[in-house]
Write an enzyme that holds these catalytic residues in place. Structure first.
Site, PDB file in Angstrom:
ATOM      1  N   PRO A  21       6.868   0.251   2.732  1.00 47.00           N
ATOM      2  CG  PRO A  21       6.157  -1.954   2.929  1.00 47.00           C
ATOM      3  CD  PRO A  21       5.659  -0.557   2.936  1.00 47.00           C
ATOM      4  CB  CYS A 107       3.781  -6.610  -5.184  1.00 44.88           C
ATOM      5  SG  CYS A 107       5.133  -6.410  -6.353  1.00 44.88           S
ATOM      6  CG  ASN A 214      -0.371   3.427  -0.214  1.00 44.29           C
ATOM      7  OD1 ASN A 214      -0.335   2.642  -1.154  1.00 44.29           O
ATOM      8  ND2 ASN A 214       0.620   4.235   0.043  1.00 44.29           N
ATOM      9  N   GLY A 215      -1.843   6.074  -1.364  1.00 48.34           N
ATOM     10  CA  GLY A 215      -1.966   6.459  -2.768  1.00 48.34           C
ATOM     11  C   GLY A 215      -2.005   7.968  -2.933  1.00 48.34           C
TER      12      GLY A 215
HETATM   13  C1  LIG Z   1       9.851   2.466  -6.093  1.00 46.17           C
HETATM   14  C2  LIG Z   1       8.660   1.816  -5.464  1.00 46.17           C
HETATM   15  C3  LIG Z   1       8.816   0.665  -4.711  1.00 46.17           C
HETATM   16  C4  LIG Z   1       7.706   0.070  -4.090  1.00 46.17           C
HETATM   17  N1  LIG Z   1       7.888  -1.030  -3.299  1.00 46.17           N
HETATM   18  C5  LIG Z   1       6.848  -1.525  -2.578  1.00 46.17           C
HETATM   19  C6  LIG Z   1       7.038  -2.600  -1.641  1.00 46.17           C
HETATM   20  O1  LIG Z   1       8.137  -3.153  -1.471  1.00 46.17           O
HETATM   21  N2  LIG Z   1       5.951  -3.001  -0.932  1.00 46.17           N
HETATM   22  C7  LIG Z   1       4.718  -2.416  -1.076  1.00 46.17           C
HETATM   23  O2  LIG Z   1       3.776  -2.797  -0.389  1.00 46.17           O
HETATM   24  N3  LIG Z   1       4.511  -1.438  -1.968  1.00 46.17           N
HETATM   25  C8  LIG Z   1       5.542  -0.961  -2.702  1.00 46.17           C
HETATM   26  N4  LIG Z   1       5.337   0.070  -3.581  1.00 46.17           N
HETATM   27  C9  LIG Z   1       3.970   0.610  -3.739  1.00 46.17           C
HETATM   28  C10 LIG Z   1       3.721   1.782  -2.811  1.00 46.17           C
HETATM   29  O3  LIG Z   1       3.883   1.428  -1.456  1.00 46.17           O
HETATM   30  C11 LIG Z   1       2.319   2.385  -2.966  1.00 46.17           C
HETATM   31  O4  LIG Z   1       1.349   1.424  -2.652  1.00 46.17           O
HETATM   32  C12 LIG Z   1       2.072   2.956  -4.355  1.00 46.17           C
HETATM   33  O5  LIG Z   1       3.198   3.614  -4.878  1.00 46.17           O
HETATM   34  C13 LIG Z   1       0.904   3.959  -4.302  1.00 46.17           C
HETATM   35  O6  LIG Z   1       1.169   5.041  -3.465  1.00 46.17           O
HETATM   36  P1  LIG Z   1       1.632   6.473  -4.081  1.00 46.17           P
HETATM   37  O7  LIG Z   1       0.626   6.829  -5.148  1.00 46.17           O
HETATM   38  O8  LIG Z   1       1.568   7.416  -2.903  1.00 46.17           O
HETATM   39  O9  LIG Z   1       3.005   6.294  -4.602  1.00 46.17           O
HETATM   40  C14 LIG Z   1       6.404   0.650  -4.253  1.00 46.17           C
HETATM   41  C15 LIG Z   1       6.263   1.805  -5.028  1.00 46.17           C
HETATM   42  C16 LIG Z   1       7.361   2.391  -5.621  1.00 46.17           C
HETATM   43  C17 LIG Z   1       7.156   3.650  -6.422  1.00 46.17           C
END
Ligand SMILES: Cc1cc2nc3c(=O)[nH]c(=O)nc-3n(C[C@H](O)[C@H](O)[C@H](O)COP(=O)(O)O)c2cc1C
Length: 369
Positions: A21, A107, A214-215
């Site tokens: 999401p 979040c 995730n990450g």
């Molecule tokens: C623009 C944006 C919006 C996000 N919105 C949500 C959200 O609505 N719900 C959620 O669980 N995580 C949200 N996240 C967090 C991501 O799902 C994820 O946990 C975080 O970015 C780490 O993963 P990454 O390093 O691959 O980006 C958001 C991240 C970004 C960058």
């Protein structure tokens, strides 16, 4: 393994490569594009349980599903079991039918945390379990949880939270391998994600829980790294899909081939069409598309000029025209991110800097909560 069907309780998901999401991003048009490129499960943007009884127009826009979407999840956060249960019930009574519900316990946004939601929940494993239990009782779909390693680097609660969530009955545990006080430049703690999965497995006994990492999943290599280092069953892609829905095809197809200009244009114009269909033509639609445009044009030569003009893009017809003009200036068979690229996604990339603040509903719509 990631290609195999992935079960959330009785719900069959075609594969274990999920689209997170993403507030301000994972709307109907973008989800459709990611689904077409292989994403096994996609989610609507996070909803606030407390805001569910009195939604405004924007929340209504969030809670939408296209008939073309084969499977869909929702995500919600709430500070107490009662608030979450009520919010989840209201969501399930809507015309929108979601196949699964995730509880956001990760979040980091101040406004959310200040209300005891999102990552504030992982401070207290028992409260996390109570919120999950009440949600499971309130809905008929599989319920999952997405957490961080802890609230602060020195207060990592991941094992205790995973133990509790597994006992209560989460169907899927998504762990973002950072704490709330980490920035995007902080590395992913794969060993701590693994510790969380181990705690959940031992608490669950014979019951299968899907473990999802995730990450920093930006390509095939980092997807494999997540699987190899954590032993996860599935992965959830976040920043790695911004301007890059091809990531699903690359991971599922086990290849690192980048789209050529003509393949790229084909998908981006499809996204433009879906976006127009959903938001209709007009200024609001174009403003919402600006960030996608910025992300899409990275990786090809000469994109800087187009990036500098983004604030002048005011209609979807204009978006289309600029994309066509830009693509015409490039050889059809040129691959994205070749030797020529000017900008690549890196670990410390924070996309919020490129999101239009006025229309970043990811934060704005929580005002109502
Ligand atoms: C623009 C944006 C919006 C996000 N919105 C949500 C959200 O609505 N719900 C959620 O669980 N995580 C949200 N996240 C967090 C991501 O799902 C994820 O946990 C975080 O970015 C780490 O993963 P990454 O390093 O691959 O980006 C958001 C991240 C970004 C960058």
């Amino acid at each position: 393994m990631l290609n195999d069907p992935f079960y959330l309780g009785n719900l069959k998901v075609p594969n274990g490569v999920l689209l997170a999401p993403l507030a301000g991003v994972s709307d109907v048009p973008f989800r459709r594009v990611c689904q077409e490129l292989g994403a096994g499960l996609t989610y609507i943007e996070m909803l606030s349980a407390a805001g569910m009884p009195h939604q405004n127009r924007k929340a209504g826009e969030l809670i939408a599903r296209d008939v073309a979407e084969p499977i869909l999840g929702a995500q919600m956060t709430g500070a107490t079991p009662e608030i979450m249960a009520l919010g989840a019930k209201i969501l399930m009574e809507k015309d929108l039918v979601v196949d699964t519900l995730d509880i956001n316990m990760g979040c980091p946004v101040k406004k959310i945390v200040g209300r005891g939601c999102g990552s504030a929940i992982v401070k207290d494993p028992k409260r996390a379990g109570d919120i999950l239990r009440a949600t499971i009782e309130a809905v008929d779909v599989p319920v999952s949880t997405k957490i961080r390693l802890g609230f602060t680097k020195s207060e990592q609660t991941v094992e205790a939270v995973c133990d509790e969530l597994a006992r209560v009955g989460t169907e899927m545990l998504v762990i973002h391998g950072r704490t709330r006080d980490c920035g995007y430049s902080d590395p992913i703690q794969y060993d701590r994600i693994k510790d969380g999965f181990a705690a959940a497995r031992s608490a669950a006994g014979d019951r299968k829980i899907q473990m999802v990492g995730n990450g920093n999943i930006f390509d095939l290599k980092t997807a494999k790294e997540m699987v190899d280092k954590t032993g996860c069953d599935g992965i959830m892609v976040s920043r790695g899909c911004l301007g890059n829905p091809w990531i699903f095809d690359q991971i599922l197809g086990d290849h690192d081939r980048q789209p050529t200009v003509s393949e790229w244009l084909d998908v981006v114009l499809r996204h433009v069409d879906y976006h127009r269909e959903f938001y209709t033509e007009g200024h609001y639609a174009a403003i919402r598309f600006r960030k996608h445009l910025l992300w899409y044009v990275s990786g090809f030569p000469g994109s800087r000029a187009l990036r500098n003009e983004i604030s002048q893009v005011n209609t979807m017809a204009d978006v289309r025209e600029r994309l066509l003009r830009y693509a015409e200036s490039l050889p059809d068979e040129l691959p994205r991110y070749g030797d020529h690229h000017e900008f690549a996604r890196t670990e410390d990339y924070d996309p919020k800097g490129e999101m239009d603040r006025d229309h970043d509903r990811g934060v704005e719509h929580y005002e109502d909560a």
